[in-house]
Design an enzyme around this catalytic site. Structure first.
Site, mmCIF file in Angstrom:
data_model
loop_
_atom_site.group_PDB
_atom_site.id
_atom_site.type_symbol
_atom_site.label_atom_id
_atom_site.label_comp_id
_atom_site.label_asym_id
_atom_site.label_seq_id
_atom_site.Cartn_x
_atom_site.Cartn_y
_atom_site.Cartn_z
ATOM 1 N N ALA A 7 0.907 -1.184 0.140
ATOM 2 C CA ALA A 7 0.098 0.014 -0.216
ATOM 3 C C ALA A 7 0.912 1.318 -0.132
ATOM 4 C CB ALA A 7 -1.096 -0.011 1.262
ATOM 5 N N VAL A 8 0.302 2.337 -0.571
ATOM 6 C CA VAL A 8 1.117 3.586 -0.607
ATOM 7 C C VAL A 8 0.084 4.500 -0.451
ATOM 8 C CG1 VAL A 8 2.355 5.330 -2.183
ATOM 9 C CG2 VAL A 8 2.865 2.722 -2.314
ATOM 10 N N ARG A 55 4.011 7.666 -8.306
ATOM 11 C CA ARG A 55 5.106 8.560 -8.205
ATOM 12 C C ARG A 55 6.410 7.403 -8.475
ATOM 13 N NH1 ARG A 55 4.900 13.131 -3.735
ATOM 14 N NH2 ARG A 55 3.002 14.070 -4.252
ATOM 15 N N GLY A 56 5.898 6.015 -8.470
ATOM 16 C CA GLY A 56 6.979 5.117 -8.780
ATOM 17 C C GLY A 56 7.238 4.328 -7.507
ATOM 18 N N GLY A 107 5.355 2.441 -5.445
ATOM 19 C CA GLY A 107 4.634 0.780 -5.436
ATOM 20 C C GLY A 107 5.416 0.299 -6.424
ATOM 21 N N GLU A 130 -2.443 -11.109 -4.626
ATOM 22 C CA GLU A 130 -3.788 -10.973 -4.866
ATOM 23 C C GLU A 130 -4.066 -9.151 -4.990
ATOM 24 O OE1 GLU A 130 -4.918 -14.878 -2.479
ATOM 25 O OE2 GLU A 130 -5.503 -12.926 -1.565
ATOM 26 N N ASN A 143 -9.715 -2.982 -8.232
ATOM 27 C CA ASN A 143 -8.655 -1.853 -8.394
ATOM 28 C C ASN A 143 -7.750 -2.127 -9.493
ATOM 29 O OD1 ASN A 143 -6.434 -0.691 -7.772
ATOM 30 N ND2 ASN A 143 -5.838 -1.589 -5.846
ATOM 31 N N TYR A 176 0.751 -4.185 -12.247
ATOM 32 C CA TYR A 176 1.215 -5.626 -12.240
ATOM 33 C C TYR A 176 1.352 -6.113 -13.380
ATOM 34 C CZ TYR A 176 -0.629 -4.723 -7.155
ATOM 35 O OH TYR A 176 -0.777 -4.526 -5.967
#
Length: 185
Positions: A112-113, A120-121, A123, A145, A150, A157
């Protein structure tokens, strides 16, 4: 006699491998430049849990994991790695990964961010850091998962190289086959 020697040898080999893995999963705190901004990256500590829960609440609207779950995970340093990202002493994001050495699979348990720091890179950086650690301990696959709703995370991903797998009601299992040629840049 040979059987005892064989058993001793295998036990010794397993012990050595576990130590190599434990050493590899160590993480030295560092200042990293991500898209032109400096961030402090560190292994998560028990004292980070209240801020981790706060980030999780901001991202998910609720905290799927509680303090006890994070505490247990962070303490398992032989087969888990949890990292936090900070800037100006504020926790901005985190990632957790479990390593299954029998199946040679790494599983991102949580990422999580803070919404104000997404895109902003951060994650991407965290996932690539875990990919790198996974390759160092000979993992062959990595999974995570993600909620069906989302779609922005799913796009990230896919760009990194994950492939959608089984769908369970509201969650998709996403898998990536690991290769030594995987680029971390």
């Amino acid at each position: 006699m040979f059987e005892k020697f064989k058993e001793w040898f295998e036990t010794s080999q397993n012990r050595q491998r576990r130590q190599v893995i434990a050493d590899t999963l160590q993480f030295k705190n560092a200042i990293e430049n991500i898209n032109g901004e400096n961030y402090f990256i560190a292994r998560a500590q028990i004292t980070d849990i209240p801020e981790i829960l706060q980030v999780e609440q901001q991202v998910y609207g609720a905290t799927p994991w509680n303090e006890s779950a994070f505490s247990q995970e962070i303490r398992r340093s032989r087969d888990r790695l949890y990292l936090v990202v900070r800037q100006k002493d504020q926790l901005l994001g985190f990632i957790g990964c479990s390593f299954n050495f029998q199946k040679n699979d790494a599983h991102i348990t949580n990422i999580a961010v803070r919404p104000s720091f997404q895109n902003r890179g951060v994650g991407r950086y965290l996932i690539r850091k875990m990919i790198h650690k996974s390759l160092m301990v000979d993992m062959k696959t990595m999974s995570l998962e993600v909620r069906v709703s989302n779609t922005s995370a799913q796009r990230l991903y896919r760009r990194i190289g994950f492939i959608p797998g089984k769908t369970k009601k509201i969650i998709i299992l996403v898998i990536m086959k690991m290769h030594w040629t995987c680029s971390l840049s």
